[in-house]
Design a protein around this motif. Sequence first.
Motif, PDB file in Angstrom:
ATOM      1  N   LEU A  82       0.823  -1.211   0.000  1.00 37.82           N
ATOM      2  CA  LEU A  82       0.000   0.000   0.000  1.00 37.82           C
ATOM      3  C   LEU A  82       0.856   1.261   0.000  1.00 37.82           C
ATOM      4  O   LEU A  82       0.488   2.268  -0.610  1.00 37.82           O
ATOM      5  N   THR A  83       1.995   1.211   0.673  1.00 37.09           N
ATOM      6  CA  THR A  83       2.891   2.363   0.684  1.00 37.09           C
ATOM      7  C   THR A  83       3.410   2.655  -0.719  1.00 37.09           C
ATOM      8  O   THR A  83       3.364   3.804  -1.187  1.00 37.09           O
ATOM      9  N   LEU A  84       3.878   1.630  -1.412  1.00 32.10           N
ATOM     10  CA  LEU A  84       4.393   1.834  -2.768  1.00 32.10           C
ATOM     11  C   LEU A  84       3.290   2.261  -3.737  1.00 32.10           C
ATOM     12  O   LEU A  84       3.492   3.169  -4.548  1.00 32.10           O
ATOM     13  N   GLY A 115      -5.664  10.262 -14.198  1.00 35.42           N
ATOM     14  CA  GLY A 115      -6.996   9.746 -13.859  1.00 35.42           C
ATOM     15  C   GLY A 115      -6.981   8.378 -13.194  1.00 35.42           C
ATOM     16  O   GLY A 115      -7.499   8.219 -12.070  1.00 35.42           O
ATOM     17  N   PRO A 116      -6.406   7.361 -13.841  1.00 31.65           N
ATOM     18  CA  PRO A 116      -6.369   6.042 -13.200  1.00 31.65           C
ATOM     19  C   PRO A 116      -5.597   6.051 -11.879  1.00 31.65           C
ATOM     20  O   PRO A 116      -5.979   5.362 -10.932  1.00 31.65           O
ATOM     21  N   ALA A 117      -4.546   6.851 -11.819  1.00 29.56           N
ATOM     22  CA  ALA A 117      -3.771   6.950 -10.569  1.00 29.56           C
ATOM     23  C   ALA A 117      -4.617   7.562  -9.452  1.00 29.56           C
ATOM     24  O   ALA A 117      -4.543   7.123  -8.303  1.00 29.56           O
ATOM     25  N   LEU A 118      -5.436   8.560  -9.790  1.00 33.95           N
ATOM     26  CA  LEU A 118      -6.308   9.170  -8.784  1.00 33.95           C
ATOM     27  C   LEU A 118      -7.345   8.170  -8.288  1.00 33.95           C
ATOM     28  O   LEU A 118      -7.589   8.063  -7.079  1.00 33.95           O
ATOM     29  N   ILE A 119      -7.932   7.424  -9.199  1.00 35.23           N
ATOM     30  CA  ILE A 119      -8.909   6.397  -8.798  1.00 35.23           C
ATOM     31  C   ILE A 119      -8.226   5.368  -7.911  1.00 35.23           C
ATOM     32  O   ILE A 119      -8.773   4.956  -6.863  1.00 35.23           O
ATOM     33  N   CYS A 120      -7.031   4.955  -8.298  1.00 34.53           N
ATOM     34  CA  CYS A 120      -6.267   4.010  -7.478  1.00 34.53           C
ATOM     35  C   CYS A 120      -6.021   4.559  -6.082  1.00 34.53           C
ATOM     36  O   CYS A 120      -6.231   3.874  -5.083  1.00 34.53           O
ATOM     37  N   LEU A 121      -5.611   5.816  -6.024  1.00 36.57           N
ATOM     38  CA  LEU A 121      -5.303   6.445  -4.733  1.00 36.57           C
ATOM     39  C   LEU A 121      -6.551   6.511  -3.844  1.00 36.57           C
ATOM     40  O   LEU A 121      -6.485   6.217  -2.651  1.00 36.57           O
ATOM     41  N   VAL A 122      -7.673   6.869  -4.422  1.00 40.18           N
ATOM     42  CA  VAL A 122      -8.923   6.944  -3.654  1.00 40.18           C
ATOM     43  C   VAL A 122      -9.265   5.561  -3.074  1.00 40.18           C
ATOM     44  O   VAL A 122      -9.569   5.435  -1.884  1.00 40.18           O
ATOM     45  N   PHE A 123      -9.200   4.532  -3.908  1.00 35.71           N
ATOM     46  CA  PHE A 123      -9.536   3.187  -3.420  1.00 35.71           C
ATOM     47  C   PHE A 123      -8.490   2.671  -2.438  1.00 35.71           C
ATOM     48  O   PHE A 123      -8.823   1.915  -1.512  1.00 35.71           O
ATOM     49  N   THR A 124      -7.239   3.068  -2.603  1.00 33.43           N
ATOM     50  CA  THR A 124      -6.201   2.662  -1.646  1.00 33.43           C
ATOM     51  C   THR A 124      -6.483   3.265  -0.278  1.00 33.43           C
ATOM     52  O   THR A 124      -6.403   2.574   0.748  1.00 33.43           O
TER      53      THR A 124
END
Length: 128
Positions: A82-84, A115-124
């Motif tokens: 999760l950190t990485l 965009g995909p990175a932001l979605i990933c970050l939100v779900f993380t």
Amino acid sequence: MVLITAAVFAVIAAAIHLYIFVLESLRWTAPTTMAVFRVATPQEAAATQALAYNQGFYNLFLGVGALLGVVLLTAGSRVAGLTLISFASASMVLAALVLVISNRAMIRPALIQGGPALICLVFTVLGA
């Protein structure tokens, strides 16, 4: 399920950044790549090639970081994974933000990049 969604979007974001690496570091002077990045002439491409080469490796390292985070997460190293994933995704989002702040006409590339990175970050964050 939330972390699976985060991992899927981390892989998508990584794939985009690995593709950007190929364009910037390996194919910068190709006419199709020049068109993607709005490089007007072969002379401009030649003059900026060293910068693009370096920038491409930043994209490569972010993509590899996101993928390594997914591997660690699926291998059971939740904190490290999760950190990485979080660091790589946040870096991608911030780079996209810098892109659009520096040039409003770059909103579409910024959305592709971040965009995909932001979605990933939100779900993380939701799954942590």
